[in-house]
Design an enzyme around this catalytic site. Structure first.
Site, mmCIF file in Angstrom:
data_model
loop_
_atom_site.group_PDB
_atom_site.id
_atom_site.type_symbol
_atom_site.label_atom_id
_atom_site.label_comp_id
_atom_site.label_asym_id
_atom_site.label_seq_id
_atom_site.Cartn_x
_atom_site.Cartn_y
_atom_site.Cartn_z
ATOM 1 C CG HIS A 1 -3.091 3.621 2.417
ATOM 2 N ND1 HIS A 1 -3.555 3.278 1.164
ATOM 3 C CD2 HIS A 1 -3.133 2.471 3.155
ATOM 4 C CE1 HIS A 1 -3.859 1.992 1.146
ATOM 5 N NE2 HIS A 1 -3.616 1.483 2.339
ATOM 6 C CG ASN B 1 -6.501 -0.574 1.257
ATOM 7 O OD1 ASN B 1 -5.812 -0.127 0.348
ATOM 8 N ND2 ASN B 1 -5.981 -1.112 2.354
ATOM 9 C CB CYS C 1 -0.946 0.010 1.196
ATOM 10 S SG CYS C 1 -2.120 -1.338 1.154
#
Ligand code: UT7
Length: 322
Positions: free
Chosen positions: A249, A279, A114
């Site tokens: 994020h 996500n 990520c």
């Protein structure tokens, strides 16, 4: 001569198909309210069968190129952040180069889960500063839906697909002010995704799906992101109040809220895409940055703090003047 890496274009792509929390509640034992209260997510986009990280990257890149009003041939470096490349090789960056018809260029992928886009922006910044590259295309593109176990309610509710792109150009006008990237390989067991085809023979029986001990990841993420905020501010001679926008994020609303609080920022200074995207791993900060730029919230001259945390663990920040 030292150059700044300045943003000249942004782009995004989200697949057409949307999977809502309600859809998920028909697949696993969960509810819309549980998912929304624990994560802030209501729906996510899911790639069609014929889409790949490279094909989604192409859509996002073309938007960024159009905004920058440059010829794609001017791009001399492509960095794609992804953990869900169509092929082990060629890299998605090379596949993207071919799709964009760029003859002379260097392209490679970066895999930092990520945090991939933050790593890619940091690398792009170094190459521009040294004069190695003048025009760099940074893309985060992920098809998380293909590495998610759709029968595991603890992970399948979290992830989505998409691509975000940023074009950076060498300039004498300030752009990226500072980047900080880190990793700590001591946390493999908390968050990983096996690659069964090339795993050690003894491990090949493990399916190729995301495995996460969510609650433990959550705690490390909150602490680590707090530290990265301190580190970024200390290194840049800026105060909390100098930061106009936080582009975090997009993993969990509660993690984002904790980081915003640490910065003393209101949630209306935070660019949020989580609710309708989930996500999207390495794509998430670039999708959010693009949204803030295109809807006019992020204005030229403003200071933006981008931060991410992911498997590895990896984490980092990019402080930039838009
Ligand atoms: O992007 C990379 C980094 N990743 C992250 O940052 C993710 C970080 N982690 C998280 O976002 C959160 O930990 C989750 C959203 C994944 C989970 O939230 P939580 O508040 O940490 O829940 P939990 O894992 O502690 O589970 C609480 C309960 C459990 O039941 P018991 O043991 O208390 O009876 C779970 O079995 O919730 C249960 N549960 C669910 N219930 C309904 C877990 N998933 C679900 C679900 N629906 N989808």
């Amino acid at each position: 001569m030292t150059h700044w890496a300045t943003v000249i274009g942004t782009g995004a792509y989200l697949p057409e198909m949307i999977r809502t929390n309600h859809d998920l509640s028909e697949m696993v034992d969960t509810t819309d309210s549980w998912i929304f209260e624990r994560t802030g997510i209501k729906s996510r986009h899911i790639a069609a069968a014929d889409e790949t990280a490279a094909s989604m990257a192409e859509h996002a890149s073309r938007q960024a190129i159009e905004m920058a009003a440059i010829d794609a041939q001017e791009i001399d470096l492509i960095i794609v952040a992804t953990s869900t490349s169509e092929r082990i090789y060629p890299s998605s960056a090379c596949l993207l180069q071919q799709r964009l018809g760029i003859q002379k260029c260097v392209g490679f992928d970066i895999q930092a889960a990520c945090s991939g886009a933050v790593y890619a922006l940091s690398i792009a910044d170094q190459y521009i500063k040294t004069g190695f590259a003048k025009t760099v295309l940074v893309v985060g593109s992920e098809i998380c839906s293909r590495i998610v176990d759709w029968s595991d309610r603890s992970t399948c509710i979290l992830f989505g697909d998409g691509a975000g792109a940023v074009l950076l150009s060498a300039s004498d006008r300030p752009g990226i002010l500072a980047t900080h990237i880190h990793s700590d390989g001591g946390y493999e067991d908390l968050l990983y995704c096996p690659n069964p085809q090339v795993a050690a023979v003894a491990k090949q029986s493990e399916p190729g799906f995301i495995q996460m001990r969510g609650n433990e990841v959550f705690k490390v993420a909150v602490n680590t992101l707090g530290r990265i905020v301190d580190e970024t501010l200390e290194a840049s001679d800026l105060q909390q109040s100098d930061i106009d926008w936080l582009v975090p994020h997009q993993a969990n609303m509660r993690i984002i809220a904790a980081t915003a609080k640490k910065l003393g920022m209101d949630m209306d200074q935070v660019i949020l895409t989580l609710e309708h995207q989930g996500n999207t791993s390495a794509a998430s900060v670039l999708l959010a940055f693009n949204e803030g730029v295109r809807d006019g919230r992020i204005q030229r001259g403003q200071i933006v703090l981008i931060e991410a945390f992911g498997a590895g663990f990896t984490w980092g920040s990019v402080l930039l003047k838009y």
